[in-house]
Design an enzyme around this catalytic site. Structure first.
Site, short mmCIF file in Angstrom:
data_model
loop_
_atom_site.label_atom_id
_atom_site.label_comp_id
_atom_site.label_asym_id
_atom_site.label_seq_id
_atom_site.Cartn_x
_atom_site.Cartn_y
_atom_site.Cartn_z
N LYS A 115 -0.22 -102.56 -103.45
CA LYS A 115 -0.10 -101.03 -103.52
C LYS A 115 -0.67 -100.62 -104.81
CE LYS A 115 2.35 -100.07 -99.50
NZ LYS A 115 2.79 -101.34 -99.10
N GLU A 137 5.81 -91.08 -100.77
CA GLU A 137 6.68 -91.64 -99.58
C GLU A 137 6.81 -93.03 -99.62
OE1 GLU A 137 3.52 -91.18 -99.41
OE2 GLU A 137 3.11 -93.05 -98.23
N SER A 404 -0.83 -110.03 -98.82
CA SER A 404 -0.71 -108.40 -99.20
C SER A 404 0.45 -108.28 -100.37
CB SER A 404 -0.48 -107.37 -97.91
OG SER A 404 0.64 -107.87 -97.22
#
Ligand SMILES: *Cc1c(COP(=O)(O)O)cnc(C)c1O
Length: 432
Positions: A115, A137, A404
């Site tokens: 991210k 969000e 990830s």
């Protein structure tokens, strides 16, 4: 074919013809937003158009990637996991002998997932626009933490919207965000998860766009977000490609990534899209059954529809109302998916499948026990499919998996689910 060290891999976007000037990936994408948001989207399009050619911008991002994020992230040969797949192949006797599995270690990126690649990029864009506040969000809390981190580093105010169900499931990430100086705003509407948090963040942005940038956390939302997030996340695939060429002297045979909104998958797939021999596999959240409300797999079970400003596959009922979703992992618990994935699905370029909660939990434990790596529950969906696929392939073939994120955030939830499962069905715990 050129090889270059991953650390010198270009950070600049790869030029392609999607999306088109209207933000369309084939039929998908677009800008289905209220009038009040159009000027903010136009401004974002303009600033991004100007930085795409701006060396200074990409050099600054590259420096942050190297020093704050710890890029390039390693490419890791998962030898024992591969041996487990080979065992499976023998047991199943279908002719496969087990391919070699390689992990692209985004779990080692600062804050524990991919991210941060996106939030730092969009944080720099925020500064370019002269804005001083970001909103975000978050589902699992990983995007919230990554946004709070970027905001702290770049000196921006940060408010994060999070469903109250996710606040409960991901308490540690709530504490981390507050520690970094962000405000966490709990959302109590709807299913109290990611979709509802996204609704609230969009509502905030409608009234605050003159001084606030909304950092969307995946390749979703109205144009230009799906393109921008894909470009920032493409560092994953660009590095991995260079690393494969260096370590394997060839491209991988298949690439596997989990798909929530689709950003880690888009990031690792995109630099390989034109390499037609490389098989691309996206893995959605199969949840507890194929019944509506029991999974979060719009590409597997959804229909085209509009959600959060773009046209894409969406889980919805007969009236077009967005369906409830379920997954054991908060980061995959979303009824929509990025429009480029819908485009790749319909074009046949990427195949999409789903792993169930059970399969993801098995893979979670398997990777921890075989390699000493505790993956995120999201990532565990990709691991499950990679092992299954490896068992059907040959030893001289290679599977690249996007690892990830790390699973520290999930250990409480995973041990709760494993305990629950062992108490109801003691035979399953002997799977490996
Ligand atoms: C958020 C998250 C995902 C899902 O989001 P994508 O946009 O599909 O990548 C997957 N893995 C981890 C570790 C995450 O934090």
């Amino acid at each position: 074919m050129t090889t270059f060290p991953a650390s010198k891999a270009p950070v600049k976007p790869i030029v392609s013809d999607v999306p088109d000037a209207h933000g369309r990936f084939g039929a998908f994408g677009g800008q289905y937003v209220p009038e009040t948001l159009m000027s903010a989207l136009r401004q974002l399009e303009e600033v991004y158009e100007s930085v795409r050619q701006d060396r200074v911008f990409w050099d600054e991002l590259r420096a942050l990637f190297a020093t704050l994020v710890g890029r390039p992230t390693p490419l890791y040969k998962a030898a024992k996991l591969s041996a487990h797949a080979a065992d499976l192949a023998r047991k199943q006797g279908q002719g496969g002998m087990g391919a070699t599995i390689w992990l692209k270690r985004e779990d080692l990126a600062h804050t524990g997932a991919h991210k941060i690649n996106n939030t730092l990029g969009q944080g720099l864009l925020t500064r370019r626009m002269g804005k001083r506040r970001i909103i975000a969000e978050t589902g699992a809390g990983q995007h919230g933490v990554a946004s709070a981190t970027a905001a702290a580093h770049l000196g921006l105010a940060c408010d994060v919207y999070m469903g109250s169900e996710d606040v409960r499931r991901q308490r540690l990430n709530v504490i981390r965000m507050r520690m970094l100086g962000a405000r966490v705003i709990e959302v109590d509407s709807g299913s109290k998860t990611l979709k509802d948090a996204t609704n609230e963040a969009m509502r905030d942005w409608m009234g605050s766009a003159d001084h606030t940038h909304y950092i969307i956390g995946s390749v979703v939302g109205p144009h230009p977000f799906p393109m921008i997030v894909r470009d920032f996340q493409s560092i994953i695939g660009t590095e991995a490609k260079a690393q494969c060429l260096r370590h394997l002297s060839k491209l991988p045979d298949a690439i596997v990534a989990c798909v929530g909104g689709g950003s880690n998958a888009a990031g690792i797939f995109y630099p390989f899209v034109d390499d037609e021999k490389v098989r691309l596999v996206g893995v959605e959240a199969g949840g507890r059954s194929v019944n509506p409300g029991d999974h979060a797999a719009p590409l597997s079970y959804g229909q085209p529809g509009v959600l959060h400003g773009s046209l894409s596959y969406v889980l919805q009922d007969q009236n077009g109302q967005t369906a409830n979703v379920h997954s054991c992992s908060a980061g995959l618990d979303y009824p929509g998916v990025g429009p480029e994935h819908s485009y790749w699905k319909d074009a046949g370029r990427v195949s999409y499948t789903a792993a169930t909660d059970e399969q993801a939990l098995d893979a979670f434990t398997l990777l921890a026990r075989t390699e000493g790596i505790i993956p995120a529950l999201e990532t565990s969906h990709a691991i499950a499919e990679a092992v299954r696929l490896a068992a059907t392939m040959k030893p001289d073939q290679n599977i690249l998996v996007c690892c990830s994120g790390r699973g520290d955030k999930d250990v409480e939830e995973a041990s709760r689910l494993l305990a629950l499962r062992n108490s109801t069905n003691s035979s399953i715990s002997n799977n490996f």
